[in-house]
Structures are given as structure tokens and as C-alpha cells.
Scaffold this motif. Structure first.
Motif, PDB file in Angstrom:
ATOM      1  N   SER A 134      16.983  74.455 -21.729  1.00 38.73           N
ATOM      2  CA  SER A 134      16.581  73.787 -20.488  1.00 38.73           C
ATOM      3  C   SER A 134      15.083  73.493 -20.495  1.00 38.73           C
ATOM      4  O   SER A 134      14.651  72.469 -19.946  1.00 38.73           O
ATOM      5  CB  SER A 134      16.945  74.655 -19.279  1.00 38.73           C
ATOM      6  OG  SER A 134      16.302  75.918 -19.343  1.00 38.73           O
ATOM      7  N   VAL A 135      14.288  74.364 -21.114  1.00 37.00           N
ATOM      8  CA  VAL A 135      12.843  74.122 -21.219  1.00 37.00           C
ATOM      9  C   VAL A 135      12.596  72.910 -22.120  1.00 37.00           C
ATOM     10  O   VAL A 135      11.795  72.027 -21.807  1.00 37.00           O
ATOM     11  CB  VAL A 135      12.117  75.366 -21.753  1.00 37.00           C
ATOM     12  CG1 VAL A 135      10.630  75.080 -21.943  1.00 37.00           C
ATOM     13  CG2 VAL A 135      12.323  76.551 -20.818  1.00 37.00           C
ATOM     14  N   ARG A 136      13.290  72.890 -23.238  1.00 32.35           N
ATOM     15  CA  ARG A 136      13.196  71.741 -24.157  1.00 32.35           C
ATOM     16  C   ARG A 136      13.514  70.438 -23.430  1.00 32.35           C
ATOM     17  O   ARG A 136      12.776  69.460 -23.529  1.00 32.35           O
ATOM     18  CB  ARG A 136      14.164  71.953 -25.313  1.00 32.35           C
ATOM     19  CG  ARG A 136      14.266  70.793 -26.314  1.00 32.35           C
ATOM     20  CD  ARG A 136      15.566  70.879 -27.101  1.00 32.35           C
ATOM     21  NE  ARG A 136      16.726  70.593 -26.279  1.00 32.35           N
ATOM     22  CZ  ARG A 136      17.855  71.325 -26.293  1.00 32.35           C
ATOM     23  NH1 ARG A 136      17.983  72.363 -27.082  1.00 32.35           N
ATOM     24  NH2 ARG A 136      18.862  70.981 -25.503  1.00 32.35           N
ATOM     25  N   ASP A 137      14.609  70.439 -22.686  1.00 31.94           N
ATOM     26  CA  ASP A 137      15.035  69.207 -22.011  1.00 31.94           C
ATOM     27  C   ASP A 137      14.074  68.811 -20.895  1.00 31.94           C
ATOM     28  O   ASP A 137      13.881  67.624 -20.620  1.00 31.94           O
ATOM     29  CB  ASP A 137      16.457  69.379 -21.465  1.00 31.94           C
ATOM     30  CG  ASP A 137      17.494  69.517 -22.572  1.00 31.94           C
ATOM     31  OD1 ASP A 137      17.196  69.116 -23.713  1.00 31.94           O
ATOM     32  OD2 ASP A 137      18.595  70.024 -22.297  1.00 31.94           O
ATOM     33  N   ALA A 138      13.456  69.803 -20.252  1.00 31.86           N
ATOM     34  CA  ALA A 138      12.474  69.498 -19.213  1.00 31.86           C
ATOM     35  C   ALA A 138      11.259  68.804 -19.817  1.00 31.86           C
ATOM     36  O   ALA A 138      10.697  67.872 -19.224  1.00 31.86           O
ATOM     37  CB  ALA A 138      12.045  70.776 -18.508  1.00 31.86           C
ATOM     38  N   ILE A 139      10.858  69.233 -21.006  1.00 28.31           N
ATOM     39  CA  ILE A 139       9.711  68.614 -21.671  1.00 28.31           C
ATOM     40  C   ILE A 139      10.063  67.202 -22.128  1.00 28.31           C
ATOM     41  O   ILE A 139       9.276  66.265 -21.969  1.00 28.31           O
ATOM     42  CB  ILE A 139       9.258  69.471 -22.869  1.00 28.31           C
ATOM     43  CG1 ILE A 139       8.777  70.840 -22.380  1.00 28.31           C
ATOM     44  CG2 ILE A 139       8.151  68.777 -23.661  1.00 28.31           C
ATOM     45  CD1 ILE A 139       8.592  71.855 -23.486  1.00 28.31           C
ATOM     46  N   LEU A 140      11.265  67.043 -22.684  1.00 27.81           N
ATOM     47  CA  LEU A 140      11.686  65.714 -23.129  1.00 27.81           C
ATOM     48  C   LEU A 140      11.810  64.756 -21.948  1.00 27.81           C
ATOM     49  O   LEU A 140      11.524  63.560 -22.067  1.00 27.81           O
ATOM     50  CB  LEU A 140      13.019  65.804 -23.874  1.00 27.81           C
ATOM     51  CG  LEU A 140      12.986  66.468 -25.253  1.00 27.81           C
ATOM     52  CD1 LEU A 140      14.392  66.630 -25.810  1.00 27.81           C
ATOM     53  CD2 LEU A 140      12.122  65.654 -26.219  1.00 27.81           C
ATOM     54  N   GLY A 141      12.268  65.289 -20.824  1.00 27.92           N
ATOM     55  CA  GLY A 141      12.315  64.493 -19.610  1.00 27.92           C
ATOM     56  C   GLY A 141      13.380  63.425 -19.567  1.00 27.92           C
ATOM     57  O   GLY A 141      13.428  62.625 -18.638  1.00 27.92           O
ATOM     58  N   ASN A 142      14.278  63.391 -20.568  1.00 29.70           N
ATOM     59  CA  ASN A 142      15.285  62.325 -20.600  1.00 29.70           C
ATOM     60  C   ASN A 142      16.708  62.867 -20.641  1.00 29.70           C
ATOM     61  O   ASN A 142      17.623  62.149 -20.959  1.00 29.70           O
ATOM     62  CB  ASN A 142      15.046  61.419 -21.811  1.00 29.70           C
ATOM     63  CG  ASN A 142      15.049  62.182 -23.133  1.00 29.70           C
ATOM     64  OD1 ASN A 142      15.262  63.393 -23.146  1.00 29.70           O
ATOM     65  ND2 ASN A 142      14.816  61.484 -24.224  1.00 29.70           N
TER      66      ASN A 142
END
Length: 402
Positions: free
Chosen positions: A33-41
Motif C-alpha cells: 500500500s505504501v508503494r502504491d501510494a507513492i506511485l499514485g496510479n
């Protein structure tokens, strides 16, 4: 790095983090979820929290908790209508089954906990103020679109052999590249995949095929020989690479994935069902895909009847059309839905007569003949040979009876 905007999924869970910190412990958001928050997409799904508090200490802080994985340090904390998995920082022992540690040791150190993560892009922690903790250069790998194992790749794959499938799945889902040493380790250790339950491999494989760059994931899946350890795939390398060469239109349904596999492997209905059972698929998936093999052949031959549309149902039609479109013989969704919507009936219960009507008003006796006549009427209505009104159907039933 600090996130300028913290996604709502995290802000809703900040009270959990704050309560743990007020009790004197550390706590962070961690994982994909942290990874996806950074990717933002990508839409954020599961929000996981890691803490220096031991399970008993976590339970003492919150009123509503569930022991979901207490032996591995995980307590589920209920906050309003949401559930959050809170897991104690831990180190892990040897992995004799290549999937689960023989035992875990709870620790107070975030550093020790992050060392056991699979890939650098998943070994990131997030403070509730948006600050990112990055111990393994995961932010750089995110920036460059790289999937790199944390530490020594062979060790990570010996800990959990499913991580090799996760690597090729992320390659497809995120449209990232595999870091060369990580890919080489998969090729070296691919045989460990045989130690993993088929159901778990199934889940990762389907996600790979549904990803935005299935071609890249499939090519690595074949080139590293992972496919050799999957049911029914030992001699299917060339077939899988043919799928990788198809247009990059994304699939959206699991049954479309398996229908495409069945087509490229040249399987008939019986062989398709056998393959899916080897992959421990649900009975519903086995039956749907098995039936859709025949329907796909009709799509490819451009010979679809009203009865085919009716018998398949809309979702199966859309699934088959996904695959047919990939193979250059599909229809637009609008055309297909119009054809389906124009059917006289979409379910046998919409027939204007039932068994009781035929017994009472057409003189049909209960028994197999009654079912046969109803089935014939249903087919004639679907094929526009009969109007779906009671008088016409009763008259037709009397003719069939005579």
C-alpha cells in the motif's frame, strides 16, 4: 522523501498509529500500500501497519481486536467499520518448507523487520506525517521501474519460493523490469516453486495475465523456467510465448485468462476441464471455461446463434469476446450486448408457460416428456420460431404432444 498528499485510506487509519505511539511504541504503514501510494496510479486496498509493540501490548491498547495471526505477530484492530492488520516487527528463522518460517522472533527494530521483505519497492515504511522510511533504495527502484530483491535474492526465494511468481506478477502489473541479479536468481532457483501450493501459484499467475504488461511477465515466466513447475505447462513454453506476442489489450476476467490458455494449448472441453482441476480451480470456473471453449470456436468461425447467446449468458459472452478480440475475431461490446438484449427471453423462467400450465391446459402428463416439451418451447422462443405468449405456446405444446 515525504508524501505531499496522504491517501484517504491511510488518513482513516492514522488514529491507530497515533494510539500505538501514545502508548510508547513505534508504528508505521508498510507493504504494497505504501508503494502504491507513492506511485499514485493504483487504488490502495489493504493498509497494513507494523509496530514495535508485541501482540499482547497491541491488544491492551485497543478495545476491539481479533487474533488473526497471533503466532506470527498479527492482530486485527477494528476501527469504526474498518479492519487493520497490525503486525509486530519480527525476524524469521529458517524456512524448511520454502513458504513459512519455522518460527518468528518479535523485535523492537523496524530495520530488522524490513530486512525480511521480498522486494525493495515493498520494503518501504510510511510515518503518519507522510515521511517515507527507505532502507534499501526502494524509492530509486520505484523511480526506475525496477523489481529488485532485498539483500541476496537466493535467500529471499529460499525463504518464500512464491516470491518468484510475485516478481513476474509485479513485472506485469506494474509494467516494471526485473533487476538482472533477481531474474538470474529466479532462473537458478525456479525448481523451488514445486514446493508451493498450486492454489497460491494460481492466484499469482492469473494476476500476471490480467496485468498491463503480460507480455513481459510471461516471457520471464518462460525464460526462467518457472512454467516448468506449473501443472500442464511442462511442454507449453512456446504456446505461452505466443500469448506474449498477442496485442496488448488487457484481459479483465479470470475465465478469459484460462480460455486463452486453453485455446493456445489446443485443448478441447474435456482437456480444459482437466487442466483447470490440476490448477485446483473452482467448479464454477471449470464449468464456465470448459463450456466457453466451444463457444470461442463459434466466435472465431463467425457462427453465433441466438441459442448460443442465450445459453452462454452475458458475462460468459463478454469473456469469450475478450479472447476472440485478442485473436482478431471479436465484436464490439455494444454490438454483442445489443444482440443479447434483443433475445425474446434471457431465462427459462421468463417463458410465458410453465409445467403446471402444460399439465392443466395442454393435457401433458407429468414426466420426462413434460420437460422435453418445455425445453423445445424454450428453444423455439429463443430462436424466434415462436412468440412468447401463452396461447401460442400452449398450441405448440399440443402439437408436440400429438
Amino acid at each position: 522523501m515525504k508524501l505531499s498528499t496522504i491517501p484517504e485510506e491511510f488518513t482513516e487509519a492514522i488514529p491507530i498509529i497515533q494510539a500505538i505511539e501514545q502508548a510508547g511504541y513505534a508504528a508505521y504503514f508498510v507493504g504494497g500500500s505504501v508503494r502504491d501510494a507513492i506511485l499514485g496510479n493504483k487504488k490502495i486496498h489493504d493498509v497494513d501497519i507494523a509496530t514495535s509493540a508485541y501482540p499482547a501490548e497491541v491488544k491492551a491498547i485497543f478495545r476491539r481486536t481479533i487474533d488473526t495471526g497471533i503466532q506470527h505477530g498479527t492482530v486485527t484492530v477494528m476501527e469504526k467499520d474498518n479492519a487493520y492488520e497490525v503486525t509486530t516487527f519480527r525476524t524469521e528463522s529458517t524456512y524448511q518448507d520454502f513458504r513459512r518460517p519455522d518460527h518468528v522472533t518479535f523485535v523492537r527494530s523496524l530495520d530488522e523487520d524490513l530486512k525480511r521483505r521480498d522486494f525493495t519497492i515493498n520494503a518501504l515504511a510510511l510515518r503518519h506525517d507522510g515521511t517515507i522510511i527507505d532502507l534499501f533504495d526502494g524509492l530509486t527502484d520505484l523511480k526506475h521501474g525496477l523489481i529488485r530483491a532485498v539483500g541476496i535474492p537466493e535467500e529471499r526465494f529460499h525463504e518464500d519460493a512464491l516470491r518468484m511468481m510475485r516478481a513476474v506478477r509485479f513485472q506485469s502489473q506494474l509494467n516494471f523490469e526485473l533487476e538482472p541479479l533477481t531474474e538470474a536468481a529466479i532462473a537458478k532457483e525456479h525448481g523451488l516453486l514445486a514446493k508451493i501450493a498450486v492454489e497460491r501459484i494460481h492466484e499469482e499467475f492469473v494476476k500476471l495475465l490480467l496485468g498491463q504488461n503480460r507480455a513481459a511477465g510471461l516471457k520471464t515466466f518462460v525464460e526462467t523456467d518457472l512454467y516448468q513447475k506449473c501443472p500442464g505447462f511442462r511442454s507449453a513454453g512456446a504456446n505461452l510465448l505466443r500469448i506474449a506476442d498477442l496485442p496488448d489489450q488487457r484481459l479483465v476476467r479470470e475465465k478469459s485468462v484460462w480460455l486463452l490458455i486453453a485455446y493456445e494449448l489446443g485443448l478441447d472441453t474435456t482437456a480444459t476441464r482437466h487442466l483447470l482441476r490440476q490448477w485446483k480451480s473452482s467448479n464454477e470456473l471449470v464449468n464456465n471455461v470448459g463450456n466457453n471453449v466451444t463457444l470461442l470456436a463459434k466466435f472465431l468461425a463467425d457462427h453465433i446463434t441466438n441459442w448460443d447467446l442465450y445459453a452462454a449468458g452475458l458475462d460468459n459472452l463478454l469473456s469469450v469476446n475478450e479472447v476472440a478480440t485478442l485473436l482478431g475475431a471479436g465484436q464490439t461490446s455494444a454490438t454483442l450486448m445489443t444482440a443479447y438484449s434483443s433475445l425474446a427471453i434471457h431465462d427459462k423462467h421468463e417463458l410465458a408457460v410453465n409445467g403446471a400450465n402444460l399439465i392443466q391446459q395442454a393435457g401433458v402428463k407429468p414426466g420426462p416428456l413434460l420437460g422435453d416439451i418445455l425445453a423445445k418451447l424454450e428453444q423455439q422462443v429463443v430462436e424466434n420460431q415462436l412468440a412468447n405468449d401463452k396461447a401460442s405456446l400452449l398450441a405448440a405444446a399440443k402439437e408436440l404432444l400429438n
